[in-house]
Design a protein around this motif. Structure first.
Motif, mmCIF file in Angstrom:
data_model
loop_
_atom_site.group_PDB
_atom_site.id
_atom_site.type_symbol
_atom_site.label_atom_id
_atom_site.label_comp_id
_atom_site.label_asym_id
_atom_site.label_seq_id
_atom_site.Cartn_x
_atom_site.Cartn_y
_atom_site.Cartn_z
ATOM 1 N N GLU A 8 0.832 -1.202 0.000
ATOM 2 C CA GLU A 8 0.000 0.000 0.000
ATOM 3 C C GLU A 8 0.866 1.252 0.000
ATOM 4 O O GLU A 8 0.553 2.242 -0.665
ATOM 5 C CB GLU A 8 -0.922 0.009 1.220
ATOM 6 N N ASP A 9 1.981 1.222 0.742
ATOM 7 C CA ASP A 9 2.869 2.375 0.807
ATOM 8 C C ASP A 9 3.489 2.658 -0.557
ATOM 9 O O ASP A 9 3.588 3.817 -0.986
ATOM 10 C CB ASP A 9 3.967 2.109 1.850
ATOM 11 N N VAL A 10 3.894 1.593 -1.267
ATOM 12 C CA VAL A 10 4.464 1.763 -2.610
ATOM 13 C C VAL A 10 3.432 2.385 -3.549
ATOM 14 O O VAL A 10 3.717 3.340 -4.279
ATOM 15 C CB VAL A 10 4.947 0.406 -3.168
ATOM 16 N N LEU A 11 2.216 1.844 -3.526
ATOM 17 C CA LEU A 11 1.174 2.347 -4.426
ATOM 18 C C LEU A 11 0.820 3.794 -4.109
ATOM 19 O O LEU A 11 0.654 4.623 -5.005
ATOM 20 C CB LEU A 11 -0.073 1.467 -4.321
ATOM 21 N N ARG A 12 0.705 4.113 -2.815
ATOM 22 C CA ARG A 12 0.303 5.461 -2.429
ATOM 23 C C ARG A 12 1.372 6.482 -2.783
ATOM 24 O O ARG A 12 1.084 7.591 -3.186
ATOM 25 C CB ARG A 12 0.004 5.492 -0.936
ATOM 26 N N THR A 13 2.643 6.094 -2.617
ATOM 27 C CA THR A 13 3.732 7.006 -2.945
ATOM 28 C C THR A 13 3.846 7.221 -4.446
ATOM 29 O O THR A 13 4.112 8.330 -4.914
ATOM 30 C CB THR A 13 5.060 6.454 -2.389
ATOM 31 N N GLN A 176 -4.402 25.369 2.929
ATOM 32 C CA GLN A 176 -5.643 25.269 3.689
ATOM 33 C C GLN A 176 -6.307 23.906 3.496
ATOM 34 O O GLN A 176 -6.855 23.335 4.445
ATOM 35 C CB GLN A 176 -6.609 26.387 3.275
ATOM 36 N N VAL A 177 -6.268 23.357 2.285
ATOM 37 C CA VAL A 177 -6.835 22.032 2.034
ATOM 38 C C VAL A 177 -6.097 20.976 2.863
ATOM 39 O O VAL A 177 -6.717 20.110 3.493
ATOM 40 C CB VAL A 177 -6.776 21.690 0.533
ATOM 41 N N LEU A 178 -4.774 21.041 2.877
ATOM 42 C CA LEU A 178 -4.000 20.077 3.675
ATOM 43 C C LEU A 178 -4.313 20.233 5.161
ATOM 44 O O LEU A 178 -4.398 19.241 5.900
ATOM 45 C CB LEU A 178 -2.504 20.276 3.417
ATOM 46 N N TYR A 179 -4.498 21.470 5.613
ATOM 47 C CA TYR A 179 -4.841 21.720 7.013
ATOM 48 C C TYR A 179 -6.225 21.166 7.341
ATOM 49 O O TYR A 179 -6.438 20.575 8.409
ATOM 50 C CB TYR A 179 -4.786 23.224 7.269
ATOM 51 N N LEU A 180 -7.170 21.323 6.418
ATOM 52 C CA LEU A 180 -8.510 20.768 6.621
ATOM 53 C C LEU A 180 -8.463 19.245 6.741
ATOM 54 O O LEU A 180 -9.132 18.654 7.588
ATOM 55 C CB LEU A 180 -9.433 21.168 5.460
ATOM 56 N N ILE A 204 0.004 14.806 6.707
ATOM 57 C CA ILE A 204 1.418 14.989 7.043
ATOM 58 C C ILE A 204 2.298 14.541 5.877
ATOM 59 O O ILE A 204 3.269 15.218 5.507
ATOM 60 C CB ILE A 204 1.766 14.220 8.330
ATOM 61 N N ARG A 205 1.961 13.397 5.272
ATOM 62 C CA ARG A 205 2.762 12.893 4.152
ATOM 63 C C ARG A 205 2.762 13.872 2.979
ATOM 64 O O ARG A 205 3.812 14.185 2.410
ATOM 65 C CB ARG A 205 2.229 11.528 3.695
ATOM 66 N N LEU A 206 1.577 14.384 2.638
ATOM 67 C CA LEU A 206 1.478 15.316 1.514
ATOM 68 C C LEU A 206 2.176 16.638 1.818
ATOM 69 O O LEU A 206 2.802 17.243 0.939
ATOM 70 C CB LEU A 206 0.007 15.557 1.167
ATOM 71 N N THR A 207 2.072 17.093 3.065
ATOM 72 C CA THR A 207 2.727 18.355 3.430
ATOM 73 C C THR A 207 4.241 18.194 3.434
ATOM 74 O O THR A 207 4.978 19.123 3.089
ATOM 75 C CB THR A 207 2.230 18.841 4.806
ATOM 76 N N ARG A 208 4.720 17.009 3.818
ATOM 77 C CA ARG A 208 6.163 16.743 3.702
ATOM 78 C C ARG A 208 6.618 16.874 2.254
ATOM 79 O O ARG A 208 7.670 17.456 1.959
ATOM 80 C CB ARG A 208 6.483 15.333 4.190
#
Length: 398
Positions: A8-13, A176-180, A204-208
């Motif tokens: 799942e981690d491979v696919l999501r990344t 703001q979307v990431l914060y929501l 958190i992953r997307l903001t990184r």
């Protein structure tokens, strides 16, 4: 959904990188996103039996590209054409994920559509996973995503890296979307669970990723630090039975010290090197809380000073309410109650106003009035853990 499996981690990344490459090659977000989703489904079915390919991203791009070509051929067949010329497999570029994130947060979309599309296209979550996380029917999520893709198409948006002025204009909306997404995961606005870990973890992953693309943006750094410093407390926020534990009563030995150290380092660098912004201030406040070994060592005067600056930079009801809480910690509950009365017109209607009033009344010794306010707050909240906590506070004042 809990901790991701390696597959799942491979696919999501890989998902946003693959989608970025395919959209850039074919220029059609709607159909390309469908093709990538089919490639992800194929991988989820085949890889457990056949093994993960040496280059998973290239495999996904090839499958998605073939599916997109099939779609094009079907379209051409409807126009009485037989085939398309050979088409090279598109490459991945470093700016694809940022471009994709900006596209999903297009100003033509509503905030709820931006959240759903970002989780699907950039986060790699399936429609069913998004529906479970947001506690809405899968059909509702599907409709939101379909409408969002149509609006992007109708708006004439293209998959191209934005110019500097457009990036500056669109970036606040992305943050703001990431914060929501993070907030809905960290403190669910409704339902029986206080946390939806998959949402806060995805934010958190997307903001990184965004921070890696824009390392000098102080507010992206502040947002990442705020998420890390806030999420670090999650292990202590609930008891084994799911009951809410307020910040002052939490077992701080359960806090994630590595996340706190990382968050403090990020916000310290941002405050030193970048223009001051609201997310940096919120992260600084979270850092002051997290650095106190026990609640009694919290530097409330510093927190109050930070909230006063935040109230100037980004005024709002919750900032005002939190500033009043800090004021009461510094100058006492009666001062806080007077400030709450003065700000009542701005704050009226939110359950947290009644909860803060109840807490200050209880500290001031007005037990019966505090009990009524706790019960009022309990009636207003849609979160079951919060309701149970507020009702338990009221019951102790009988």
């Amino acid at each position: 959904m809990g901790v991701l499996t390696p597959l799942e981690d491979v696919l999501r990344t890989a998902a946003p990188q693959v989608l970025g490459a395919v959209v850039r090659r074919y220029g059609d977000f709607d159909l390309s996103e469908d093709a990538v989703q089919e490639a992800l489904v194929a991988a989820a079915r085949q890889w457990p039996a056949e093994g993960v390919p040496d280059d998973p991203r290239a495999w996904l791009i090839r499958v998605a590209s073939r599916r997109r070509i099939e779609m094009l051929r079907n379209e051409e067949a409807r126009r009485r054409r037989e085939a398309l010329p050979p088409d090279p497999v598109p490459e991945v570029r470093g700016d694809d994920e940022l471009t994709l994130l900006l596209l999903c947060c297009h100003p033509a979309l509503t905030p709820v559509s931006q959240v759903a599309l970002t989780l699907r296209a950039v986060g790699g979550l399936s429609t069913a996973e998004i529906a479970r996380a947001l506690l809405v029917p899968e059909s509702t999520v599907g409709q939101r995503i379909s409408r969002a893709k149509k609006r992007i198409r109708d708006a004439g948006a293209r998959f191209v890296p934005p110019a500097d002025d457009e990036l500056a204009e669109r970036l606040p909306g992305v943050r703001q979307v990431l914060y929501l997404i993070f907030n809905e995961g960290y403190t669910a606005s409704s339902g029986s669970s206080l946390h939806r870990v998959e949402l806060s973890a995805e934010a958190i992953r997307l903001t990184r990723q965004l921070h890696r693309r824009l390392p000098h943006d102080g507010e992206v750094a502040g947002l990442l630090a705020l998420m890390l410093l806030t999420d670090a407390r999650r292990p202590a926020r609930t008891r084994p039975d799911g009951a809410l534990v307020p910040l002052a009563d939490q077992d701080r030995t359960l806090w994630n010290r590595a996340a706190i150290e990382e968050g403090v380092a990020i916000v310290t660098a941002a405050l030193r090197d970048a223009e001051l912004g609201p997310f940096q201030l919120q992260a600084a406040i979270a850092a002051v809380h997290d650095e106190a070994a026990v609640a009694g060592q919290t530097d409330w005067p510093q927190i109050l000073a930070l909230y006063r600056v935040l109230d100037v930079l980004a005024p709002g009801p919750m900032v005002t309410l939190n500033r009043i809480v800090a004021l009461a910690e510094v100058d006492g509950p009666l001062v806080g109650l007077r400030a709450l009365d003065e700000a009542d017109a701005v704050l009226a209607g939110h359950h947290r106003v009644a909860a803060v009033r109840a807490h200050l009344l209880e500290r001031a010794g007005a037990a019966e009035e505090a009990r009524r306010q706790y019960l009022l707050a309990a009636r207003l909240t849609l979160s079951l853990p919060e309701r149970r906590y507020l009702e338990s506070r009221a019951s102790r004042l009988r």
